[in-house]
Design a protein around this motif. Sequence first.
Motif, PDB file in Angstrom:
ATOM      1  N   SER A 145       4.874  -4.483  -8.948  1.00  0.00           N
ATOM      2  CA  SER A 145       4.434  -5.465  -9.947  1.00  0.00           C
ATOM      3  C   SER A 145       3.071  -6.027  -9.568  1.00  0.00           C
ATOM      4  N   ASP A 146       2.867  -6.234  -8.254  1.00  0.00           N
ATOM      5  CA  ASP A 146       1.572  -6.727  -7.774  1.00  0.00           C
ATOM      6  C   ASP A 146       0.504  -5.645  -7.851  1.00  0.00           C
ATOM      7  N   HIS A 147       0.911  -4.406  -7.532  1.00  0.00           N
ATOM      8  CA  HIS A 147      -0.037  -3.292  -7.418  1.00  0.00           C
ATOM      9  C   HIS A 147       0.525  -2.078  -8.158  1.00  0.00           C
ATOM     10  N   PRO A 148       0.409  -2.053  -9.479  1.00  0.00           N
ATOM     11  CA  PRO A 148       0.984  -0.957 -10.269  1.00  0.00           C
ATOM     12  C   PRO A 148       0.420   0.407  -9.863  1.00  0.00           C
ATOM     13  N   GLY A 149       1.321   1.388  -9.744  1.00  0.00           N
ATOM     14  CA  GLY A 149       0.902   2.751  -9.464  1.00  0.00           C
ATOM     15  C   GLY A 149       0.462   3.007  -8.041  1.00  0.00           C
ATOM     16  N   VAL A 150       0.676   2.047  -7.136  1.00  0.00           N
ATOM     17  CA  VAL A 150       0.211   2.169  -5.751  1.00  0.00           C
ATOM     18  C   VAL A 150       1.410   2.370  -4.827  1.00  0.00           C
ATOM     19  N   MET A 151       1.344   3.387  -3.937  1.00  0.00           N
ATOM     20  CA  MET A 151       2.440   3.604  -2.983  1.00  0.00           C
ATOM     21  C   MET A 151       2.112   3.073  -1.593  1.00  0.00           C
ATOM     22  N   GLY A 247       3.573   0.147   2.868  1.00  0.00           N
ATOM     23  CA  GLY A 247       4.029   1.008   1.792  1.00  0.00           C
ATOM     24  C   GLY A 247       4.707   0.191   0.706  1.00  0.00           C
ATOM     25  N   ILE A 248       4.602   0.661  -0.537  1.00  0.00           N
ATOM     26  CA  ILE A 248       5.157  -0.056  -1.688  1.00  0.00           C
ATOM     27  C   ILE A 248       6.125   0.874  -2.409  1.00  0.00           C
TER      28      ILE A 248
END
Length: 252
Positions: A145-151, A247-248
């Motif tokens: 939610s904080d960083h969409p599309g980021v792993m 990691g997200i």
Amino acid sequence: MILPTAYFSACLPAALFVLLSGCVAPAASTDPVPAGTASTSASAAFNTAPLLPSSFFAGGAEQFSAWHCQPANQHLVTATTGNGELRLWSLHGAWQLPAAVVASGARYQAGDISFWNRGEQAQVETPRGQLQCRLAEQRDVFTRSDHPGVMFRGQGNEPGWSVDLAHDTPTLSLVLDYATREETRAYRVSVMDNENGRVVLESTRPDQPFRLRLEAGACFDDMSGKPFPTRVTLTFEGTQYSGCGQGITPGS
């Protein structure tokens, strides 16, 4: 992308001081590949983001905690996962400790390593001795939610910079020099060491060299002291940037 949680939790080594992700990945299948599919599969794999070691991630925890310990002025990072286990990071690596029975507080143990938490105080026992720790900082985990599309996200200071790894393709986005410069680059994996929680990514183009090194281990923002599970080193256009990262997971 992230290695499955089962891969992380099912392979806690009996030996001491072994990294969380220290299992051997399942052997590749030797079944015949139908004609015409090999090149397609290779192309798809090349254009897919890699699986990162589970020790880069919070494992369902909502917060990371920083602990300052004595003697020897050691610093640790912990995260209590959704299934009641503890992830523990030191400067030397990472461990996963299942919950143990205790009369008061919360205690976690794997082999001869234990972490006994009582409020803002904790006691850590290892074969090398005992540490007395106090809670120093806490930080909410990064989420999609904080960083969409980021792993995976790494960041540092002086000058302020950040790097985001896309969750679907082998590309990274750089923000440099206090957000005055942005770059997007494709990368290739030059080192993937799940046993020791170490990954090195490098440019796919010789005319645009860069190197990103990720290592599982306790890391602390050098301005705020906030805790992270991964040390990050970026070499870009002759300049080296040092910082921390996490990691997200999908759905976070």
